[in-house]
Write a protein that holds these residues in place. Structure first.
Motif, PDB file in Angstrom:
ATOM      1  N   SER A   1       0.855  -1.184   0.000  1.00 51.40           N
ATOM      2  CA  SER A   1       0.000   0.000   0.000  1.00 51.40           C
ATOM      3  C   SER A   1       0.894   1.238   0.000  1.00 51.40           C
ATOM      4  CB  SER A   1      -0.894  -0.003   1.243  1.00 51.40           C
ATOM      5  OG  SER A   1      -1.660   1.164   1.284  1.00 51.40           O
ATOM      6  N   ILE A   2       0.665   2.098  -0.964  1.00 51.42           N
ATOM      7  CA  ILE A   2       1.375   3.371  -1.043  1.00 51.42           C
ATOM      8  C   ILE A   2       0.306   4.452  -0.932  1.00 51.42           C
ATOM      9  CG2 ILE A   2       2.793   4.887  -2.477  1.00 51.42           C
ATOM     10  CD1 ILE A   2       3.910   2.357  -3.813  1.00 51.42           C
ATOM     11  N   ARG A   3       0.465   5.335   0.049  1.00 52.31           N
ATOM     12  CA  ARG A   3      -0.536   6.384   0.268  1.00 52.31           C
ATOM     13  C   ARG A   3       0.117   7.761   0.222  1.00 52.31           C
ATOM     14  NH1 ARG A   3      -1.677   3.607   5.186  1.00 52.31           N
ATOM     15  NH2 ARG A   3      -2.325   1.577   4.503  1.00 52.31           N
ATOM     16  N   ASP A   4      -0.324   8.564  -0.720  1.00 52.95           N
ATOM     17  CA  ASP A   4       0.116   9.963  -0.851  1.00 52.95           C
ATOM     18  C   ASP A   4       1.633  10.124  -0.838  1.00 52.95           C
ATOM     19  OD1 ASP A   4      -2.501  10.976  -1.012  1.00 52.95           O
ATOM     20  OD2 ASP A   4      -2.704  10.835   1.161  1.00 52.95           O
ATOM     21  N   LEU A   5       2.341   9.212  -1.491  1.00 49.49           N
ATOM     22  CA  LEU A   5       3.805   9.266  -1.534  1.00 49.49           C
ATOM     23  C   LEU A   5       4.284  10.435  -2.387  1.00 49.49           C
ATOM     24  CD1 LEU A   5       6.571   7.974  -0.874  1.00 49.49           C
ATOM     25  CD2 LEU A   5       6.326   6.684  -3.000  1.00 49.49           C
TER      26      LEU A   5
ATOM     27  N   HIS B   1       4.633  12.825  -6.807  1.00 48.33           N
ATOM     28  CA  HIS B   1       3.821  13.729  -5.996  1.00 48.33           C
ATOM     29  C   HIS B   1       2.469  13.097  -5.680  1.00 48.33           C
ATOM     30  CE1 HIS B   1       2.571  17.474  -4.238  1.00 48.33           C
ATOM     31  NE2 HIS B   1       1.524  17.548  -5.053  1.00 48.33           N
ATOM     32  N   GLN B   2       2.255  12.773  -4.432  1.00 47.85           N
ATOM     33  CA  GLN B   2       1.000  12.247  -3.890  1.00 47.85           C
ATOM     34  C   GLN B   2       0.469  11.042  -4.662  1.00 47.85           C
ATOM     35  OE1 GLN B   2      -1.471  15.787  -3.676  1.00 47.85           O
ATOM     36  NE2 GLN B   2      -0.745  16.187  -1.589  1.00 47.85           N
ATOM     37  N   VAL B   3       1.316  10.040  -4.839  1.00 47.48           N
ATOM     38  CA  VAL B   3       0.925   8.802  -5.508  1.00 47.48           C
ATOM     39  C   VAL B   3       0.330   7.846  -4.481  1.00 47.48           C
ATOM     40  CG1 VAL B   3       1.810   6.757  -6.700  1.00 47.48           C
ATOM     41  CG2 VAL B   3       2.650   9.019  -7.313  1.00 47.48           C
ATOM     42  N   SER B   4      -0.788   7.220  -4.845  1.00 42.52           N
ATOM     43  CA  SER B   4      -1.429   6.237  -3.982  1.00 42.52           C
ATOM     44  C   SER B   4      -1.799   5.014  -4.804  1.00 42.52           C
ATOM     45  CB  SER B   4      -2.695   6.805  -3.342  1.00 42.52           C
ATOM     46  OG  SER B   4      -2.388   7.878  -2.478  1.00 42.52           O
ATOM     47  N   LEU B   5      -1.577   3.833  -4.238  1.00 39.63           N
ATOM     48  CA  LEU B   5      -1.998   2.585  -4.868  1.00 39.63           C
ATOM     49  C   LEU B   5      -2.008   1.493  -3.819  1.00 39.63           C
ATOM     50  CD1 LEU B   5       0.662   0.523  -5.392  1.00 39.63           C
ATOM     51  CD2 LEU B   5       1.175   2.292  -7.040  1.00 39.63           C
ATOM     52  N   SER B   6      -2.754   0.435  -4.087  1.00 43.51           N
ATOM     53  CA  SER B   6      -2.785  -0.742  -3.227  1.00 43.51           C
ATOM     54  C   SER B   6      -2.766  -1.971  -4.110  1.00 43.51           C
ATOM     55  CB  SER B   6      -4.050  -0.772  -2.363  1.00 43.51           C
ATOM     56  OG  SER B   6      -3.981   0.192  -1.351  1.00 43.51           O
ATOM     57  N   ILE B   7      -2.026  -2.982  -3.681  1.00 45.22           N
ATOM     58  CA  ILE B   7      -1.981  -4.252  -4.397  1.00 45.22           C
ATOM     59  C   ILE B   7      -2.431  -5.331  -3.429  1.00 45.22           C
ATOM     60  CG2 ILE B   7      -0.566  -5.892  -5.681  1.00 45.22           C
ATOM     61  CD1 ILE B   7       1.361  -3.555  -6.265  1.00 45.22           C
ATOM     62  N   LEU B   8      -3.528  -5.996  -3.771  1.00 45.14           N
ATOM     63  CA  LEU B   8      -4.054  -7.084  -2.953  1.00 45.14           C
ATOM     64  C   LEU B   8      -3.395  -8.396  -3.367  1.00 45.14           C
ATOM     65  CD1 LEU B   8      -7.830  -6.116  -3.048  1.00 45.14           C
ATOM     66  CD2 LEU B   8      -6.237  -5.801  -1.153  1.00 45.14           C
ATOM     67  N   PRO B   9      -3.428  -9.408  -2.511  1.00 45.46           N
ATOM     68  CA  PRO B   9      -2.868 -10.718  -2.895  1.00 45.46           C
ATOM     69  C   PRO B   9      -3.501 -11.204  -4.195  1.00 45.46           C
ATOM     70  CG  PRO B   9      -3.423 -10.705  -0.568  1.00 45.46           C
ATOM     71  CD  PRO B   9      -3.973  -9.424  -1.150  1.00 45.46           C
TER      72      PRO B   9
ATOM     73  N   LEU C   1      15.951   1.962  -1.766  1.00 44.24           N
ATOM     74  CA  LEU C   1      17.179   2.143  -2.546  1.00 44.24           C
ATOM     75  C   LEU C   1      17.206   3.497  -3.253  1.00 44.24           C
ATOM     76  CD1 LEU C   1      17.324  -1.425  -4.129  1.00 44.24           C
ATOM     77  CD2 LEU C   1      18.686  -0.548  -2.210  1.00 44.24           C
ATOM     78  N   LEU C   2      16.520   4.441  -2.694  1.00 44.75           N
ATOM     79  CA  LEU C   2      16.428   5.769  -3.289  1.00 44.75           C
ATOM     80  C   LEU C   2      17.799   6.443  -3.292  1.00 44.75           C
ATOM     81  CD1 LEU C   2      14.102   7.473  -4.412  1.00 44.75           C
ATOM     82  CD2 LEU C   2      13.820   8.422  -2.133  1.00 44.75           C
ATOM     83  N   ALA C   3      18.121   7.137  -4.384  1.00 42.91           N
ATOM     84  CA  ALA C   3      19.384   7.860  -4.476  1.00 42.91           C
ATOM     85  C   ALA C   3      19.499   8.857  -3.323  1.00 42.91           C
ATOM     86  CB  ALA C   3      19.464   8.595  -5.818  1.00 42.91           C
ATOM     87  N   LYS C   4      20.728   9.100  -2.878  1.00 46.18           N
ATOM     88  CA  LYS C   4      20.956   9.950  -1.702  1.00 46.18           C
ATOM     89  C   LYS C   4      20.427  11.369  -1.862  1.00 46.18           C
ATOM     90  CE  LYS C   4      24.941   7.381  -0.164  1.00 46.18           C
ATOM     91  NZ  LYS C   4      26.371   7.346   0.032  1.00 46.18           N
ATOM     92  N   GLU C   5      20.436  11.877  -3.097  1.00 51.23           N
ATOM     93  CA  GLU C   5      19.980  13.254  -3.300  1.00 51.23           C
ATOM     94  C   GLU C   5      18.448  13.376  -3.329  1.00 51.23           C
ATOM     95  OE1 GLU C   5      21.167  11.344  -7.171  1.00 51.23           O
ATOM     96  OE2 GLU C   5      22.246  11.786  -5.347  1.00 51.23           O
ATOM     97  N   LEU C   6      17.744  12.254  -3.353  1.00 52.00           N
ATOM     98  CA  LEU C   6      16.280  12.265  -3.306  1.00 52.00           C
ATOM     99  C   LEU C   6      15.822  11.870  -1.911  1.00 52.00           C
ATOM    100  CD1 LEU C   6      15.515  10.406  -6.654  1.00 52.00           C
ATOM    101  CD2 LEU C   6      15.709  12.857  -6.264  1.00 52.00           C
ATOM    102  N   ARG C   7      14.643  12.361  -1.519  1.00 54.67           N
ATOM    103  CA  ARG C   7      14.123  11.998  -0.198  1.00 54.67           C
ATOM    104  C   ARG C   7      12.607  11.998  -0.219  1.00 54.67           C
ATOM    105  NH1 ARG C   7      12.083  16.458   1.777  1.00 54.67           N
ATOM    106  NH2 ARG C   7      12.887  18.452   1.103  1.00 54.67           N
ATOM    107  N   PRO C   8      12.010  11.001   0.459  1.00 53.16           N
ATOM    108  CA  PRO C   8      10.551  11.029   0.586  1.00 53.16           C
ATOM    109  C   PRO C   8      10.153  12.256   1.397  1.00 53.16           C
ATOM    110  CG  PRO C   8      11.425   8.884   1.211  1.00 53.16           C
ATOM    111  CD  PRO C   8      12.590   9.809   1.057  1.00 53.16           C
ATOM    112  N   SER C   9       9.202  13.023   0.893  1.00 50.88           N
ATOM    113  CA  SER C   9       8.787  14.235   1.593  1.00 50.88           C
ATOM    114  C   SER C   9       7.370  14.125   2.135  1.00 50.88           C
ATOM    115  CB  SER C   9       8.904  15.447   0.668  1.00 50.88           C
ATOM    116  OG  SER C   9       8.119  15.270  -0.483  1.00 50.88           O
ATOM    117  N   GLY C  10       6.750  12.981   1.932  1.00 52.63           N
ATOM    118  CA  GLY C  10       5.414  12.780   2.463  1.00 52.63           C
ATOM    119  C   GLY C  10       4.864  11.440   2.064  1.00 52.63           C
ATOM    120  N   GLY C  11       3.846  11.006   2.780  1.00 56.21           N
ATOM    121  CA  GLY C  11       3.166   9.775   2.441  1.00 56.21           C
ATOM    122  C   GLY C  11       3.620   8.591   3.257  1.00 56.21           C
ATOM    123  N   GLU C  12       3.187   7.430   2.803  1.00 51.63           N
ATOM    124  CA  GLU C  12       3.420   6.198   3.536  1.00 51.63           C
ATOM    125  C   GLU C  12       3.550   5.039   2.557  1.00 51.63           C
ATOM    126  OE1 GLU C  12       1.333   4.240   7.415  1.00 51.63           O
ATOM    127  OE2 GLU C  12      -0.011   4.960   5.843  1.00 51.63           O
ATOM    128  N   VAL C  13       4.482   4.125   2.848  1.00 54.27           N
ATOM    129  CA  VAL C  13       4.648   2.891   2.083  1.00 54.27           C
ATOM    130  C   VAL C  13       4.564   1.752   3.086  1.00 54.27           C
ATOM    131  CG1 VAL C  13       6.176   1.530   0.613  1.00 54.27           C
ATOM    132  CG2 VAL C  13       6.115   4.019   0.361  1.00 54.27           C
TER     133      VAL C  13
END
Length: 143
Positions: free
Chosen positions: A49-53, A68-76, A100-112
């Motif tokens: 589940s990715i919420r508002d990433l 910017h604010q990506v959301s998705l869910s994958i069920l079994p 494994l995000l590159a060092k110069e990038l950073r999550p600024s919001g959301g949930e994984v």
């Protein structure tokens, strides 16, 4: 990044998402039966589940966010294919999930969340333990 490499990365993101969906579907099916009895599968929880990433880009670029604010869910048992133009954030989303995000990038919001466990705040040790066992990624150019 040249166009050929970007197309190969786009393809691999789709392959990784399909692999995760199939792997978790097999795992969920193996847990449906317990000692010959069928367990309840009424409302399955999302495997991923990715919420508002949102993932911020370094300052000075042509835009503020790679994702910017990506959301998705994958069920079994589900398969999800992420499709988009080169540079639209598909690979950034996948590498964020993998930790494994590159060092110069950073999550600024959301949930994984993977199988109920939050990944954005997970330690490097925990992410290493999850890779290969609970999640995986096939890289286009491993060398």
């Amino acid at each position: 990044m040249d166009g050929h490499l970007a197309r190969r990365i786009d393809f691999l993101v789709g392959v990784v998402v399909q692999y995760l969906g199939r792997w978790f579907a097999r795992r969920a099916r193996s847990q449906v039966c317990e000692k010959g009895r069928v367990m309840s599968t009424a409302s399955p929880q999302p495997v991923l589940s990715i919420r508002d990433l949102s993932v911020a880009l370094p300052s000075g670029g042509d835009r503020v966010h790679a994702v910017h604010q990506v959301s998705l869910s994958i069920l079994p048992g589900q398969t999800l294919c992420v499709v988009g133009e080169s540079g639209s954030g598909k690979s950034v989303m996948a590498t964020t999930v993998m930790g494994l995000l590159a060092k110069e990038l950073r999550p600024s919001g959301g949930e994984v969340v993977l199988q109920g466990e939050s990944l954005l705040g997970a330690s490097a040790v925990r992410l290493r333990a999850l890779r290969g066992r609970s999640m995986g990624m096939v890289f286009q150019e491993p060398m």
